[in-house]
Design a protein around this motif. Structure first.
Motif, mmCIF file in Angstrom:
data_model
loop_
_atom_site.group_PDB
_atom_site.id
_atom_site.type_symbol
_atom_site.label_atom_id
_atom_site.label_comp_id
_atom_site.label_asym_id
_atom_site.label_seq_id
_atom_site.Cartn_x
_atom_site.Cartn_y
_atom_site.Cartn_z
ATOM 1 N N LEU A 1 0.736 -1.413 0.072
ATOM 2 C CA LEU A 1 0.209 -0.070 -0.063
ATOM 3 C C LEU A 1 0.194 1.513 0.277
ATOM 4 C CD1 LEU A 1 -3.104 1.025 0.666
ATOM 5 C CD2 LEU A 1 -1.960 1.011 2.826
ATOM 6 N N TRP A 2 1.664 0.981 0.754
ATOM 7 C CA TRP A 2 2.778 2.509 0.942
ATOM 8 C C TRP A 2 3.503 2.509 -0.159
ATOM 9 C CZ3 TRP A 2 4.332 6.706 3.941
ATOM 10 C CH2 TRP A 2 3.440 5.945 5.756
ATOM 11 N N PHE A 3 4.137 1.618 -0.958
ATOM 12 C CA PHE A 3 5.117 1.516 -3.012
ATOM 13 C C PHE A 3 3.983 2.416 -3.744
ATOM 14 C CE2 PHE A 3 7.613 -0.759 -0.116
ATOM 15 C CZ PHE A 3 8.293 -0.052 -0.586
ATOM 16 N N PHE A 4 2.668 1.396 -3.662
ATOM 17 C CA PHE A 4 1.610 1.615 -4.648
ATOM 18 C C PHE A 4 0.968 3.350 -4.469
ATOM 19 C CE2 PHE A 4 -2.586 1.968 -6.335
ATOM 20 C CZ PHE A 4 -2.144 0.949 -7.836
ATOM 21 N N SER A 5 0.674 3.115 -3.707
ATOM 22 C CA SER A 5 0.168 5.167 -3.540
ATOM 23 C C SER A 5 1.001 6.342 -3.648
ATOM 24 C CB SER A 5 -0.557 5.206 -1.247
ATOM 25 O OG SER A 5 -0.168 4.673 -0.652
ATOM 26 N N SER A 6 2.233 5.657 -3.271
ATOM 27 C CA SER A 6 3.137 6.894 -3.331
ATOM 28 C C SER A 6 3.897 6.817 -4.288
ATOM 29 C CB SER A 6 4.516 6.263 -2.055
ATOM 30 O OG SER A 6 5.704 6.567 -2.962
ATOM 31 N N MET A 7 3.822 6.056 -4.997
ATOM 32 C CA MET A 7 4.253 5.820 -6.830
ATOM 33 C C MET A 7 3.557 6.323 -7.573
ATOM 34 S SD MET A 7 4.191 2.435 -9.705
ATOM 35 C CE MET A 7 2.617 2.251 -9.503
ATOM 36 N N LEU A 8 1.738 6.454 -7.149
ATOM 37 C CA LEU A 8 0.855 6.937 -7.510
ATOM 38 C C LEU A 8 0.925 8.468 -7.484
ATOM 39 C CD1 LEU A 8 -2.157 4.981 -7.149
ATOM 40 C CD2 LEU A 8 -0.879 5.167 -9.803
ATOM 41 N N LEU B 1 4.235 14.336 -13.215
ATOM 42 C CA LEU B 1 3.934 14.453 -14.467
ATOM 43 C C LEU B 1 3.170 15.348 -14.905
ATOM 44 C CD1 LEU B 1 3.008 11.002 -15.680
ATOM 45 C CD2 LEU B 1 4.987 11.710 -16.318
ATOM 46 N N ALA B 2 1.965 16.632 -13.970
ATOM 47 C CA ALA B 2 1.281 17.512 -13.775
ATOM 48 C C ALA B 2 2.477 18.854 -13.872
ATOM 49 C CB ALA B 2 0.302 17.199 -12.876
ATOM 50 N N GLY B 3 3.231 18.111 -13.174
ATOM 51 C CA GLY B 3 4.781 19.839 -12.723
ATOM 52 C C GLY B 3 5.696 19.706 -14.551
ATOM 53 N N ALA C 1 4.764 23.887 -20.816
ATOM 54 C CA ALA C 1 3.474 25.010 -21.248
ATOM 55 C C ALA C 1 3.673 24.618 -23.186
ATOM 56 C CB ALA C 1 3.224 26.531 -20.493
ATOM 57 N N ASP C 2 4.029 23.558 -23.430
ATOM 58 C CA ASP C 2 3.959 23.633 -25.202
ATOM 59 C C ASP C 2 5.750 24.484 -26.047
ATOM 60 O OD1 ASP C 2 1.885 22.427 -25.373
ATOM 61 O OD2 ASP C 2 0.707 24.120 -26.250
ATOM 62 N N HIS C 3 5.901 24.138 -24.860
ATOM 63 C CA HIS C 3 7.519 25.067 -25.250
ATOM 64 C C HIS C 3 8.534 23.246 -25.341
ATOM 65 C CE1 HIS C 3 5.502 28.490 -24.719
ATOM 66 N NE2 HIS C 3 6.419 28.938 -25.951
#
Length: 99
Positions: free
Chosen positions: A40-47, A54-56, A62-64
């Motif tokens: 649970l630790w490894f999976f939730s941390s990975m997500l 990836l969002a960052g 910004a398409d550059h």
């Protein structure tokens, strides 16, 4: 001038993302090894770590593509920094005698 500033900011932000990602990985391993539910630790941390990183990257690039490369370079540099800071001293194990 503005583009160079944006590349420098992207590099810095990529470094922060890398420190978050790899520092979080180190912290997860420490906590996961002591936990009753390490999966649970490894999976939730990975997500969590992957999603935020990836969002960052998506938001910072910004398409550059030069900004994305600067961000990725900062991410890789942060990996080396985190590995250096979290390195354990090598443990000398007793020698085994083979018969």
């Amino acid at each position: 001038m503005t583009e160079n500033l944006m590349l420098a900011l992207a590099f810095g932000a990529g470094s922060l993302l890398g420190m978050f990602f790899f520092g979080g990985l180190w912290w997860t391993v420490q906590k996961g090894l002591q936990s009753k539910r390490p999966g649970l630790w490894f999976f939730s941390s990975m997500l969590l770590r992957t999603g935020i990183t990836l969002a960052g990257f998506y938001w910072l690039a910004a398409d550059h593509w030069p900004r994305l490369l600067a961000c990725l370079l900062g991410f890789v540099v942060a990996r080396f920094i985190v590995v250096r800071l979290t390195r354990f001293e090598s443990i000398k194990l007793p020698e085994t005698v083979e018969e």
